[in-house]
Design a protein around this motif. Structure first.
Motif, PDB file in Angstrom:
ATOM      1  N   VAL A 116     -14.865  18.501  13.238  1.00 55.94           N
ATOM      2  CA  VAL A 116     -14.141  17.598  12.343  1.00 55.94           C
ATOM      3  C   VAL A 116     -13.573  16.501  13.234  1.00 55.94           C
ATOM      4  O   VAL A 116     -12.838  16.790  14.188  1.00 55.94           O
ATOM      5  CB  VAL A 116     -13.010  18.304  11.586  1.00 55.94           C
ATOM      6  CG1 VAL A 116     -12.202  17.288  10.772  1.00 55.94           C
ATOM      7  CG2 VAL A 116     -13.565  19.391  10.674  1.00 55.94           C
ATOM      8  N   VAL A 117     -13.931  15.264  12.942  1.00 55.62           N
ATOM      9  CA  VAL A 117     -13.458  14.138  13.739  1.00 55.62           C
ATOM     10  C   VAL A 117     -12.654  13.194  12.850  1.00 55.62           C
ATOM     11  O   VAL A 117     -12.798  13.194  11.623  1.00 55.62           O
ATOM     12  CB  VAL A 117     -14.627  13.385  14.412  1.00 55.62           C
ATOM     13  CG1 VAL A 117     -15.436  14.326  15.297  1.00 55.62           C
ATOM     14  CG2 VAL A 117     -15.533  12.715  13.376  1.00 55.62           C
ATOM     15  N   SER A 118     -11.822  12.386  13.476  1.00 58.34           N
ATOM     16  CA  SER A 118     -11.058  11.389  12.733  1.00 58.34           C
ATOM     17  C   SER A 118     -10.732  10.236  13.661  1.00 58.34           C
ATOM     18  O   SER A 118     -10.012  10.417  14.649  1.00 58.34           O
ATOM     19  CB  SER A 118      -9.771  12.000  12.169  1.00 58.34           C
ATOM     20  OG  SER A 118      -9.083  11.059  11.365  1.00 58.34           O
ATOM     21  N   GLY A 119     -11.277   9.055  13.362  1.00 53.76           N
ATOM     22  CA  GLY A 119     -11.046   7.877  14.187  1.00 53.76           C
ATOM     23  C   GLY A 119     -10.097   6.903  13.514  1.00 53.76           C
ATOM     24  O   GLY A 119     -10.359   6.442  12.399  1.00 53.76           O
ATOM     25  N   GLN A 120      -8.994   6.626  14.171  1.00 52.78           N
ATOM     26  CA  GLN A 120      -8.034   5.620  13.717  1.00 52.78           C
ATOM     27  C   GLN A 120      -7.443   5.951  12.341  1.00 52.78           C
ATOM     28  O   GLN A 120      -7.019   5.066  11.610  1.00 52.78           O
ATOM     29  CB  GLN A 120      -8.707   4.239  13.666  1.00 52.78           C
ATOM     30  CG  GLN A 120      -7.800   3.058  13.978  1.00 52.78           C
ATOM     31  CD  GLN A 120      -7.414   2.970  15.434  1.00 52.78           C
ATOM     32  OE1 GLN A 120      -8.124   3.468  16.307  1.00 52.78           O
ATOM     33  NE2 GLN A 120      -6.295   2.341  15.740  1.00 52.78           N
ATOM     34  N   ALA A 121      -7.384   7.242  11.997  1.00 53.24           N
ATOM     35  CA  ALA A 121      -6.930   7.606  10.650  1.00 53.24           C
ATOM     36  C   ALA A 121      -6.013   8.824  10.605  1.00 53.24           C
ATOM     37  O   ALA A 121      -5.377   9.057   9.575  1.00 53.24           O
ATOM     38  CB  ALA A 121      -8.150   7.874   9.755  1.00 53.24           C
ATOM     39  N   TRP A 122      -5.928   9.601  11.658  1.00 48.49           N
ATOM     40  CA  TRP A 122      -5.226  10.878  11.577  1.00 48.49           C
ATOM     41  C   TRP A 122      -3.733  10.718  11.336  1.00 48.49           C
ATOM     42  O   TRP A 122      -3.071  11.623  10.804  1.00 48.49           O
ATOM     43  CB  TRP A 122      -5.470  11.699  12.844  1.00 48.49           C
ATOM     44  CG  TRP A 122      -5.192  13.160  12.701  1.00 48.49           C
ATOM     45  CD1 TRP A 122      -4.204  13.871  13.316  1.00 48.49           C
ATOM     46  CD2 TRP A 122      -5.912  14.124  11.907  1.00 48.49           C
ATOM     47  NE1 TRP A 122      -4.261  15.206  12.958  1.00 48.49           N
ATOM     48  CE2 TRP A 122      -5.311  15.382  12.085  1.00 48.49           C
ATOM     49  CE3 TRP A 122      -7.023  14.024  11.049  1.00 48.49           C
ATOM     50  CZ2 TRP A 122      -5.767  16.535  11.456  1.00 48.49           C
ATOM     51  CZ3 TRP A 122      -7.478  15.170  10.419  1.00 48.49           C
ATOM     52  CH2 TRP A 122      -6.850  16.409  10.626  1.00 48.49           C
ATOM     53  N   HIS A 123      -3.141   9.576  11.689  1.00 49.86           N
ATOM     54  CA  HIS A 123      -1.718   9.367  11.442  1.00 49.86           C
ATOM     55  C   HIS A 123      -1.418   9.197   9.959  1.00 49.86           C
ATOM     56  O   HIS A 123      -0.248   9.241   9.560  1.00 49.86           O
ATOM     57  CB  HIS A 123      -1.187   8.154  12.228  1.00 49.86           C
ATOM     58  CG  HIS A 123      -1.992   6.905  12.050  1.00 49.86           C
ATOM     59  ND1 HIS A 123      -3.265   6.765  12.551  1.00 49.86           N
ATOM     60  CD2 HIS A 123      -1.699   5.734  11.438  1.00 49.86           C
ATOM     61  CE1 HIS A 123      -3.723   5.558  12.260  1.00 49.86           C
ATOM     62  NE2 HIS A 123      -2.797   4.916  11.577  1.00 49.86           N
ATOM     63  N   TRP A 124      -2.457   9.006   9.128  1.00 48.81           N
ATOM     64  CA  TRP A 124      -2.267   8.951   7.680  1.00 48.81           C
ATOM     65  C   TRP A 124      -2.396  10.331   7.033  1.00 48.81           C
ATOM     66  O   TRP A 124      -2.270  10.461   5.815  1.00 48.81           O
ATOM     67  CB  TRP A 124      -3.291   8.010   7.043  1.00 48.81           C
ATOM     68  CG  TRP A 124      -3.228   6.605   7.554  1.00 48.81           C
ATOM     69  CD1 TRP A 124      -4.208   5.932   8.213  1.00 48.81           C
ATOM     70  CD2 TRP A 124      -2.132   5.685   7.459  1.00 48.81           C
ATOM     71  NE1 TRP A 124      -3.796   4.665   8.539  1.00 48.81           N
ATOM     72  CE2 TRP A 124      -2.522   4.485   8.081  1.00 48.81           C
ATOM     73  CE3 TRP A 124      -0.847   5.772   6.902  1.00 48.81           C
ATOM     74  CZ2 TRP A 124      -1.687   3.370   8.169  1.00 48.81           C
ATOM     75  CZ3 TRP A 124      -0.011   4.660   6.985  1.00 48.81           C
ATOM     76  CH2 TRP A 124      -0.431   3.484   7.608  1.00 48.81           C
ATOM     77  N   VAL A 125      -2.679  11.350   7.835  1.00 44.05           N
ATOM     78  CA  VAL A 125      -2.876  12.724   7.347  1.00 44.05           C
ATOM     79  C   VAL A 125      -1.651  13.557   7.721  1.00 44.05           C
ATOM     80  O   VAL A 125      -1.094  13.402   8.811  1.00 44.05           O
ATOM     81  CB  VAL A 125      -4.153  13.328   7.978  1.00 44.05           C
ATOM     82  CG1 VAL A 125      -4.325  14.790   7.574  1.00 44.05           C
ATOM     83  CG2 VAL A 125      -5.382  12.509   7.587  1.00 44.05           C
ATOM     84  N   ASP A 126      -1.232  14.432   6.826  1.00 45.80           N
ATOM     85  CA  ASP A 126      -0.105  15.316   7.146  1.00 45.80           C
ATOM     86  C   ASP A 126      -0.407  16.066   8.438  1.00 45.80           C
ATOM     87  O   ASP A 126      -1.484  16.658   8.586  1.00 45.80           O
ATOM     88  CB  ASP A 126       0.132  16.309   6.005  1.00 45.80           C
ATOM     89  CG  ASP A 126       1.336  17.198   6.269  1.00 45.80           C
ATOM     90  OD1 ASP A 126       1.192  18.183   7.024  1.00 45.80           O
ATOM     91  OD2 ASP A 126       2.416  16.902   5.731  1.00 45.80           O
ATOM     92  N   PRO A 127       0.531  16.058   9.409  1.00 41.54           N
ATOM     93  CA  PRO A 127       0.222  16.584  10.736  1.00 41.54           C
ATOM     94  C   PRO A 127      -0.034  18.083  10.802  1.00 41.54           C
ATOM     95  O   PRO A 127      -0.604  18.566  11.785  1.00 41.54           O
ATOM     96  CB  PRO A 127       1.454  16.203  11.569  1.00 41.54           C
ATOM     97  CG  PRO A 127       2.548  15.981  10.571  1.00 41.54           C
ATOM     98  CD  PRO A 127       1.872  15.459   9.340  1.00 41.54           C
ATOM     99  N   VAL A 128       0.381  18.848   9.787  1.00 39.27           N
ATOM    100  CA  VAL A 128       0.079  20.285   9.764  1.00 39.27           C
ATOM    101  C   VAL A 128      -0.971  20.606   8.704  1.00 39.27           C
ATOM    102  O   VAL A 128      -1.926  21.348   8.952  1.00 39.27           O
ATOM    103  CB  VAL A 128       1.359  21.119   9.538  1.00 39.27           C
ATOM    104  CG1 VAL A 128       1.019  22.602   9.433  1.00 39.27           C
ATOM    105  CG2 VAL A 128       2.348  20.889  10.671  1.00 39.27           C
ATOM    106  N   ALA A 129      -0.818  20.048   7.509  1.00 39.40           N
ATOM    107  CA  ALA A 129      -1.805  20.306   6.458  1.00 39.40           C
ATOM    108  C   ALA A 129      -3.182  19.808   6.859  1.00 39.40           C
ATOM    109  O   ALA A 129      -4.202  20.406   6.499  1.00 39.40           O
ATOM    110  CB  ALA A 129      -1.359  19.639   5.154  1.00 39.40           C
TER     111      ALA A 129
END
Length: 277
Positions: A116-129
């Motif tokens: 599972v990868v995420s580029g330039q977007a992970w800060h928009w995702v709940d950090p634990v969920a």
């Protein structure tokens, strides 16, 4: 199985993932975003694939598919997930299979991935969920890898950019970014730390690792101005205010000869899913 916390179970702190309106504003000009945003170093793609058990990849917050297409070009089968149907629609037009959903609410439906990868977007995702959801979709030993591009021009040009934003967008993220001490990746250190903390909190992964890839890209005046409206606070500006910013930034680039070299650093937080989860 990792537990995804309910929205009410976490403290109401000010974090990017609680302000999705900004994230969803990028789709107002998805074609510009896709055209102008920087790609990622091939060494990053190679490192992820060397650490993952296979080539089935899920791209969380895939946007228009910039990173996803790089993984597909390296021989991966890629599924993208994005909250914005406009961004996802453009990703589909580029040939990427894409589903529209906030990543935390997305359902794997029994599907399993090697990375599972995420580029330039992970800060928009709940950090634990977010990492908990990724663990549900990963095979044992599968890799979660989240990364950002952090760029910095020469100090004099960074100072000129900061002055434009100080005058036209005082207190904005852009002003703080260019006025910060000269470090390409320093501004992203807090995002990486938050990502690693969330990964550890799920109990679903081994110890997070930090990787970093340094590279450069030269921009003409027009190429940089094409990218500016796709970033941060700019998506919220009126057309008149945006034009003033672009004029100021363009003049700063003209003053150094009409082009400049951006020194990029791409920090990565990566962790392998526990076999026992």
């Amino acid at each position: 199985m990792p537990t995804i916390p309910s929205e009410g179970s976490r403290p109401p702190v000010r974090e990017p993932h609680r302000h999705r309106g900004v994230a969803e504003s990028y789709g107002t000009d998805a074609e510009r975003y896709d055209r102008a945003r920087p790609r990622y170093p091939r060494a990053l793609v190679d490192r992820v694939l060397a650490a993952a058990p296979g080539t089935d990849v899920l791209d969380a917050g895939c946007g228009t598919g910039i990173a996803a297409r790089q993984f597909a070009a390296a021989g991966c089968r890629v599924l993208g997930v994005d909250v914005d149907p406009r961004m996802a629609g453009l990703a589909r037009r580029h040939g990427l299979e894409t589903e529209v959903s906030a990543f935390e609410a997305w359902e794997p439906a029994g599907r399993k991935f090697d990375a599972v990868v995420s580029g330039q977007a992970w800060h928009w995702v709940d950090p634990v969920a977010g990492p908990a959801k990724a663990a549900q979709a990963l095979r044992p030993g599968g890799l979660l890898a989240v990364f950002w591009n952090a760029g910095r021009p020469a100090p004099g040009l960074a100072a000129s950019f900061a002055e434009v934003y100080r005058r036209l967008m005082p207190g904005s993220l852009a002003e703080r970014q260019w006025a910060a001490p000269a470090s390409a990746s320093g501004a992203y250190a807090a995002l990486c730390a938050k990502a690693a903390e969330g990964i550890r909190e799920t109990g679903a992964y081994g110890a997070p690792e930090r990787w970093r890839f340094d590279w450069e890209h030269t921009y003409t005046r027009d190429a940089w101005l094409d990218q500016v409206p796709t970033t941060g606070d700019h998506t919220q500006l009126s057309p008149d205010d945006l034009e003033k910013v672009l004029s100021g930034i363009g003049a700063a680039i003209d003053a150094v000869g009409g082009s400049f070299t951006m020194r990029y650093s791409t920090p990565v937080v990566a962790a392998a899913r526990n076999d026992t989860v």
